[in-house]
Design a protein around this motif. Sequence first.
Motif: not given
Length: 558
Positions: A243-269
């Motif tokens: 991937v060239q462009q990445v957005l990643m945000v945590p999936l949180t439950r209270g203080p715990k991070i259960d996972g990540l959501l990732l979106a990647a790559d498109r024409q514009t930044p």
Amino acid sequence: VILGRRHNVGKVVILHRDHERGEALARVLRSAGHRVTVLQRSRRSAQDIVEQTPDLLLVSLGLTEPPVGSLVRAARQGLGDDLGVLVLVGPGDPDALVEADEMIREPGEPGELDLRVASLLRAQVDRHQLQRKVQELLQLYKVSWAFSLAGGPRKLFGHLARQCAEIVKARKGLVLLFDAERRQMLGQQEAYGISPEQVADARYSVDGEARSRWNFRKNGPLLSNKAQADTRLIPEISRNLDVQQVLMVPLTRGPKIDGLLLAADRQTPFTDDDLNLLLAMAGEAAVAVENLRLHEELKRANDLLKQYDRMKSEFVAIVAHDFRKPLMAIRGFCELVLEEPSLPEETRKEFMRTVIAETDGLAILANDTLLITQIETGQFKFRWREMDLGPFLLEAMPMGLSEHSVLIDIPPQFPKIVADPDRLRQVLNNLVGNALKYSPAGGSINIRCRQRGDDHVVIEVIDHGLGIPQEQIGNLFQKFSRVRSEEHLKIPGTGLGLYISRLIVEGHGGQIWVESELGKGSTFGMALPRDAGAVAPRPSLKDTLEQQSVPGPNRAAS
Ligand code: ADP
């Protein structure tokens, strides 16, 4: 000259330290079409502002009574963080810390004030529209997530992945979940726009080298438009996913991070707005993921309960059958003794001896049933004791070995072991008892002990009796399993002894097995850890249920 978009008009409240000046500004803004109220300074100012419900607050920095910082905070508390705030900085105003959207110097050009107010109102409208749009989208997504829950993890993750790409118009989307054992965020099938092989390689470590990289707990969400060259990102993500462009945000439950959501790559930044969109979605997605976890857990528990219920019914039916036979015999003999006063004394005694034998059998069956239930449900507590196998074996032999010779073969200085003597006696009684029972023609029975490695002992019971057909060996340690042959079934038995022996030996952390040849004899063996107290598993109902299956056909034949 104001170029660009059409003016936005809105409701403006002005609170100026110089009331006259405030009125002058109001005139400028009114001429541009805004609805303007100029408030007098007072201790109730914050309340007055809230009552006016303005879109924009113009406040001068020099305001001291009340202080401008706390006034803005109070107004935003009442009206929401959306309230636009433009701070007017006059000559000689003190430095004050204010959470404003913009500041403007006074006296400035009237046109400048007009422009700033219009752009702030415009931004606010945009923000509102965006929020509404996001809410609408999330609402839609939530409904579809609820539907895909029943389809299991693949379906839900596929949905989330596609929607997290869609919401920021990206070409790729992926959900990563935290795996506590591997201490990594692992890519989940299905992804969107990413091949299954790439997903299998997608991981985000929490420890090791990754510690120096992006830490979602400390650093929050991540935006990178040059992912391949970005040293904050671990290559397992940028390279493995290509991937060239990445957005990643945590999936949180209270203080715990259960996972990540990732979106990647498109024409514009990607921009901060995209990151915020994905963040808004992550809050809802975390709930969907948590619901899935609960849903799956519930399903598993339900399956287990159903299995347990089925086992219980089968068990009760079979036990009822096994109890009924001896009870009928006891009743029959008692009736005979009662109703036939002319019975010879010897016959009467014979009948009563049979009644006693049947009652003993029933007591054993009841105890076996109870023990099985206790071990299966994880309630049974073994009592570990240090024991010397030589004297123990001698003492544990069943009585009345008339037609058989029994040879105990144990090397000198055999090490002591830690086991539950009462339960081990039960296993030996059963194995030796079977060896005697199923060698109806008599013969020798050997009990052999040896060490296996440093930490196990093996005890084998060898007979030269009926033996067991190969195809029936596999089922022998199951509940109520009996060899289906005329010769075997002639000999009374319940088919519980070997099952209990297996439960006890496995409860010691050991294994039990049999080698046999039909017509030649059998060797039943068990390996026990030398210190069962230290290594024995702590059984739970779930483990026991998952390991065992209930035999059907065998029982029907017996
Ligand atoms: P039971 O002897 O009460 O039927 P077990 O669970 O102890 O129950 O044994 C299960 C079955 O395994 C027996 O019914 C018998 O058919 C077979 N079996 C057990 N031990 C032997 C043996 N030493 N030789 C031949 N068959 C055996």
